[in-house]
Scaffold this motif. Structure first.
Motif, PDB file in Angstrom:
ATOM      1  N   UNK A   1       0.821  -1.214   0.093  1.00  0.00           N
ATOM      2  CA  UNK A   1      -0.165   0.124   0.150  1.00  0.00           C
ATOM      3  C   UNK A   1       0.699   1.150  -0.095  1.00  0.00           C
ATOM      4  N   UNK A   2       0.196   2.460  -0.323  1.00  0.00           N
ATOM      5  CA  UNK A   2       0.758   3.780  -0.217  1.00  0.00           C
ATOM      6  C   UNK A   2       0.165   4.850   0.519  1.00  0.00           C
ATOM      7  N   UNK A   3       0.796   5.250   1.639  1.00  0.00           N
ATOM      8  CA  UNK A   3      -0.005   6.259   2.365  1.00  0.00           C
ATOM      9  C   UNK A   3      -0.265   7.381   1.515  1.00  0.00           C
ATOM     10  N   UNK A   4      -1.393   7.978   1.292  1.00  0.00           N
ATOM     11  CA  UNK A   4      -2.002   9.172   0.741  1.00  0.00           C
ATOM     12  C   UNK A   4      -1.552  10.537   1.257  1.00  0.00           C
ATOM     13  N   UNK A   5      -1.274  10.465   2.591  1.00  0.00           N
ATOM     14  CA  UNK A   5      -1.053  11.794   3.283  1.00  0.00           C
ATOM     15  C   UNK A   5      -0.203  11.429   4.382  1.00  0.00           C
ATOM     16  N   UNK A   6       0.486  12.745   4.877  1.00  0.00           N
ATOM     17  CA  UNK A   6       1.465  12.390   6.290  1.00  0.00           C
ATOM     18  C   UNK A   6       0.504  12.070   7.387  1.00  0.00           C
ATOM     19  N   UNK A   7       0.874  11.083   8.026  1.00  0.00           N
ATOM     20  CA  UNK A   7      -0.088  10.604   9.313  1.00  0.00           C
ATOM     21  C   UNK A   7       1.137  10.200  10.415  1.00  0.00           C
ATOM     22  N   UNK A   8       0.404  10.058  11.606  1.00  0.00           N
ATOM     23  CA  UNK A   8       1.259   9.663  12.947  1.00  0.00           C
ATOM     24  C   UNK A   8       0.262   8.493  13.336  1.00  0.00           C
ATOM     25  N   UNK A   9       1.100   7.175  13.268  1.00  0.00           N
ATOM     26  CA  UNK A   9       0.654   6.044  13.426  1.00  0.00           C
ATOM     27  C   UNK A   9       1.342   5.522  14.786  1.00  0.00           C
ATOM     28  N   UNK A  10       0.993   5.405  16.147  1.00  0.00           N
ATOM     29  CA  UNK A  10       1.476   4.779  17.157  1.00  0.00           C
ATOM     30  C   UNK A  10       2.838   5.359  17.583  1.00  0.00           C
ATOM     31  N   UNK A  11       2.797   6.753  17.234  1.00  0.00           N
ATOM     32  CA  UNK A  11       3.926   7.327  17.495  1.00  0.00           C
ATOM     33  C   UNK A  11       5.027   7.683  16.402  1.00  0.00           C
ATOM     34  N   UNK A  12       4.852   6.918  15.286  1.00  0.00           N
ATOM     35  CA  UNK A  12       5.625   7.211  14.043  1.00  0.00           C
ATOM     36  C   UNK A  12       5.139   8.052  13.138  1.00  0.00           C
ATOM     37  N   UNK A  13       6.225   8.752  12.597  1.00  0.00           N
ATOM     38  CA  UNK A  13       5.421   9.596  11.532  1.00  0.00           C
ATOM     39  C   UNK A  13       5.677   9.040  10.038  1.00  0.00           C
ATOM     40  N   UNK A  14       4.487   8.861   9.448  1.00  0.00           N
ATOM     41  CA  UNK A  14       4.504   8.247   8.057  1.00  0.00           C
ATOM     42  C   UNK A  14       4.280   9.230   7.222  1.00  0.00           C
ATOM     43  N   UNK A  15       5.263   9.465   6.283  1.00  0.00           N
ATOM     44  CA  UNK A  15       5.009  10.713   5.392  1.00  0.00           C
ATOM     45  C   UNK A  15       4.458  10.078   3.913  1.00  0.00           C
ATOM     46  N   UNK A  16       3.635  11.287   3.241  1.00  0.00           N
ATOM     47  CA  UNK A  16       2.769  11.080   2.204  1.00  0.00           C
ATOM     48  C   UNK A  16       3.624  10.149   1.236  1.00  0.00           C
ATOM     49  N   UNK A  17       3.325   9.035   0.443  1.00  0.00           N
ATOM     50  CA  UNK A  17       3.993   8.481  -0.603  1.00  0.00           C
ATOM     51  C   UNK A  17       4.766   7.308  -0.081  1.00  0.00           C
ATOM     52  N   UNK A  18       4.581   6.962   1.365  1.00  0.00           N
ATOM     53  CA  UNK A  18       5.482   5.921   1.882  1.00  0.00           C
ATOM     54  C   UNK A  18       4.834   4.697   1.441  1.00  0.00           C
ATOM     55  N   UNK A  19       5.789   3.522   1.002  1.00  0.00           N
ATOM     56  CA  UNK A  19       5.210   2.420   0.705  1.00  0.00           C
ATOM     57  C   UNK A  19       4.877   1.488   2.203  1.00  0.00           C
TER      58      UNK A  19
END
Length: 217
Positions: free
Chosen positions: A91-109
């Motif tokens: 999958x690929x994140x569509x936007x910047x999110x914070x998940x369980x304390x982690x920063x997941x940038x938009x476009x991350x696989x």
């Protein structure tokens, strides 16, 4: 030229669909039979359910499957321990999110480890034990709405062949269990069956499953 390219593209798309569907189906059936052989208590209980519903008819039909709650639980438990695609589809994140304390940038696989989720002790009691009873009398289904168990993925990207795969496996498994006694050859004990997994995109057995079959009637 354009028509030829479109034809070739659609042909390979259909090949992908058929190959992916048949491989996942036969892997699920192979792992389920492995677990049943390894756990004769479960095998006996499933044989009793199938025999009671079949009533000595020659074959199990699709209509019979709705009455086989334990059969469905056995297949679900097998997919919990041995999902055919252990890492699902990327999958690929569509936007910047914070998940369980982690920063997941938009476009991350993002890779989802369905194998680890199905064995998470925070969600499952004795997670490495094969216990189909845990799927009886609960609402967990194949639609990806219960995130502790997602063998087919979830959301818009979940497997489009869920219904086909589940129906094919249930029907094949029911008829095998109904018509045959399955055991290990050459006097190998059930508890000695090697359940090692091979690494890869699909969850294969490390060694082939070799069995002896005897007609039950």
């Amino acid at each position: 030229m354009i028509i030829a390219i479109l034809f070739e593209t659609s042909t390979w798309f259909l090949v992908d669909v058929l190959v992916a569907g048949t491989e996942a189906t036969h892997l699920a059936l192979q792992w389920t039979m492995s677990e049943l052989i390894k756990n004769p208590r479960v095998m006996k209980k499933l044989q009793q359910e199938v025999a009671e519903i079949a009533q000595r008819r020659s074959m199990i039909s699709e209509e019979d499957l709705e009455k086989m709650a334990y059969l469905k639980a056995v297949l679900k438990e097998s997919l919990r321990l041995h999902p055919s695609a252990p890492l699902l589809v990327p999958h690929k994140s569509m936007q910047d999110v914070k998940l369980m304390g982690y920063d997941v940038a938009a476009g991350t696989q993002v890779i989802i480890n369905a194998w680890a989720i199905g064995r998470d002790p925070a969600s499952w009691e004795e997670p490495n034990e094969f216990r189909p009873e845990r799927f009886l009398n609960n609402s967990i289904n194949y639609q990806g709405l219960h995130f502790e168990w997602i063998p087919f993925g979830a959301g818009r990207r979940k497997c489009p062949g869920i219904q086909f795969s589940v129906s094919a496996n249930e029907l094949a498994l029911a008829n095998i269990i109904y018509k045959f006694d399955v055991s290990l050859p050459n006097g190998i004990k059930n508890e000695d069956l090697d359940m090692s997994e091979a690494s890869g995109l699909s969850l294969q057995r490390k060694s082939p499953l070799l069995v002896s079959v005897t007609r039950r009637f």
